[in-house]
Design an enzyme around this catalytic site. Structure first.
Site, PDB file in Angstrom:
ATOM      1  N   PRO A 257       0.785  -1.240   0.000  1.00 36.20           N
ATOM      2  CA  PRO A 257       0.000   0.000   0.000  1.00 36.20           C
ATOM      3  C   PRO A 257       0.819   1.294   0.000  1.00 36.20           C
ATOM      4  O   PRO A 257       0.262   2.358  -0.144  1.00 36.20           O
ATOM      5  CB  PRO A 257      -0.807  -0.114   1.298  1.00 36.20           C
ATOM      6  CG  PRO A 257       0.041  -0.957   2.198  1.00 36.20           C
ATOM      7  CD  PRO A 257       0.760  -1.933   1.310  1.00 36.20           C
TER       8      PRO A 257
ATOM      9  N   GLU B  92       2.577  -1.178  -8.740  1.00 35.88           N
ATOM     10  CA  GLU B  92       1.739  -2.239  -8.164  1.00 35.88           C
ATOM     11  C   GLU B  92       0.974  -2.917  -9.288  1.00 35.88           C
ATOM     12  O   GLU B  92       0.320  -2.256 -10.089  1.00 35.88           O
ATOM     13  CB  GLU B  92       0.773  -1.652  -7.131  1.00 35.88           C
ATOM     14  CG  GLU B  92      -0.235  -2.641  -6.590  1.00 35.88           C
ATOM     15  CD  GLU B  92       0.387  -3.893  -5.975  1.00 35.88           C
ATOM     16  OE1 GLU B  92      -0.098  -5.000  -6.276  1.00 35.88           O
ATOM     17  OE2 GLU B  92       1.375  -3.749  -5.204  1.00 35.88           O
TER      18      GLU B  92
ATOM     19  N   CYS C 218       8.251 -10.904   4.109  1.00 41.28           N
ATOM     20  CA  CYS C 218       7.797 -11.025   5.498  1.00 41.28           C
ATOM     21  C   CYS C 218       7.526 -12.508   5.777  1.00 41.28           C
ATOM     22  O   CYS C 218       6.524 -12.875   6.375  1.00 41.28           O
ATOM     23  CB  CYS C 218       6.579 -10.145   5.774  1.00 41.28           C
ATOM     24  SG  CYS C 218       5.251 -10.318   4.581  1.00 41.28           S
TER      25      CYS C 218
END
Length: 468
Positions: free
Chosen positions: A124, A145, A242
């Site tokens: 984001p 994106e 992550c």
């Protein structure tokens, strides 16, 4: 739901550097919620301004994130939705471990140079806004994106941040092969299996599987292979996930070093940060693991490479930009801070404000990419005046001389709900709505009413009754 970690994940982590099963499981079972944010140095340029915002968010004080100049931990999570500072772009709510990108960039890149930077998987917008805060005003960031809806969210967050030297694109990684040797820095925070976020978002546990890890690893390789031609010789690649899984972390580093002309870069990291250094089996590449039982942050992995050789940048024929008419230029300039550096580009019904590098590169980027946002949209020139755009209101290029109305907390929230805050003023015409000297958006003040021009899609939907 239960914070029970997948047995297959735990088994796959045994033996990895820094992994301690007992403390790892305990920190996930405790499910502590950590709140961190990064201040916007564009809009909070002084220590006093920064302190005012932090004090408003957390009267009990805030602690520094050690690896980021603008990062802070808050002892409790406030309602960011009901904070006008958030909507004004004073800060970005970002997970603390991922803020380490700043240290990686500062350690590998000459930030005083004019840089072309690509944030490939940008939505984001946490890493994009961080990168924008690091690069010089003469540099350019392309925040990309691939998913259309997420690209819209990315554009909104870039708008709120207020910088002019950013392009938001909506492209597949393979589209960047049309820009060989173009970027000085490419950052890829790759889509991953998400195990590093299990503590923050336990719902992700149900979606995790060894098969998904393998799929993510294959997708990460495709993304990297597709975009690497766009990185220039001697340029820097920063790769992060992550995920805790070696298949998405160390194995990707070995694959990169084995298939491409890349040299791994080691970083100097203070021991007290408790970040774990890991060395890959095959190619002895260094990466960095963040464990939530060892530091104040979620799971994260990052590594850096420098490109040994690459295709020379393509020679492009420079194309002339459309020229804004003198009449429309006059309408525009009264809305802007004095500057001779910017270019003004007519685009469809609007005028775009572009800093020098972006003005030079925009026609090339338009040929190669689908651009969602470029520079700052000033607005539409009408018959008599400019109809200003929201992007101009929250940008750093808007004039300090435009009439502005200071709103209380309750008035600001009513404005952000796209309602009438019920203010009394002698000001007529276009005015900036402000909270504590920070611009929120436009209103047009008429003798008997106010027209609220806050964008409908950004309005607050939350109930604000009880707030004075």
């Amino acid at each position: 739901m239960s914070n029970q970690l997948p047995a297959a994940l735990i088994a796959s982590l045994e033996g990895l550097p820094g992994f301690n099963r007992t403390s790892f499981e305990a920190v996930h079972a405790a499910a502590e919620k950590i709140t961190s944010l990064r201040l916007n140095p564009l809009k909070l340029a002084t220590a006093a301004q920064q302190q005012t915002v932090l004090q408003a968010l957390s009267p009990a004080g805030a602690a520094k994130v050690p690896w980021n100049h603008n990062g802070y931990y808050l002892p409790e999570r406030p309602s960011f939705t009901l904070d006008p500072y958030f909507h004004a772009g004073a800060y970005y709510v970002q997970e603390a471990s991922s803020m380490f990108l700043e240290h990686a960039v500062r350690s590998t890149v000459d930030l005083s140079a004019q840089l072309k930077v690509l944030d490939l998987c940008a939505a984001p917008g946490g890493k994009s806004t961080l990168l924008q805060s690091l690069i010089s005003v003469d540099s350019m960031l392309v925040a990309n994106e691939v998913i259309k809806a997420r690209a819209a969210l990315l554009a909104d967050n870039i708008t709120r941040w207020g910088a002019a030297n950013v392009v938001v694109s909506n492209n597949d990684p393979r589209d960047f092969a049309g820009l060989p040797g173009y970027f000085d820095l490419v950052v890829i925070d790759a889509p991953c299996s998400g195990s590093g976020l299990f503590r923050r978002d336990p719902e992700l546990v149900t979606e995790w599987s060894p098969e998904n890890v393998t799929l993510c690893s294959q997708r990460q390789q495709r993304i990297l292979a597709d975009v690497l031609p766009a990185l220039k010789e001697d340029g820097v690649l920063i790769y992060s996930t992550c995920s805790f899984s070696a298949e998405e972390d160390e194995a990707i580093l070995d694959w990169l070093a084995g298939h491409f002309e890349l040299d791994n870069i080691t970083l100097d990291i203070p021991e007290e940060w408790n970040i774990i250094t890991t060395l890959t089996d095959k190619r002895k590449c260094t990466g960095y693991r963040f464990y939530p039982d060892k530091l104040k942050g979620e799971g994260f992995f990052i590594a850096c490479f420098r490109k040994r050789s690459g295709e020379a940048p393509r020679k492009w024929k420079e194309q002339r930009m459309p020229v804004l008419s003198a009449k429309d230029r006059d309408k525009l300039l009264t809305w802007l801070k004095p500057s001779s550096d910017y270019s003004y580009l007519p685009h469809q019904e609007d005028i775009l404000i572009l800093p020098p590098m972006l003005a030079k590169e925009i026609t090339l980027l338009q040929q190669q990419l689908y651009i969602r946002k470029a520079g700052v949209k000033a607005g539409q020139p009408g018959p008599k005046e400019l109809i200003p755009d929201h992007q101009l209101a929250v940008s750093m290029v808007v004039s300090d001389n435009i009439p502005a109305i200071s709103l209380s907390l309750k008035e600001a929230l009513l404005y952000l709900k796209k309602e009438d805050p019920g203010i009394t003023t002698d000001v007529r015409g276009w005015a900036l709505m402000r909270y504590q000297d920070m611009n929120l958006g436009w209103a047009k003040l008429l003798p008997n009413r106010m027209n609220n021009y806050y964008p409908k899609e950004l309005r607050i939907l939350k109930d604000i009754s009880g707030i004075e």
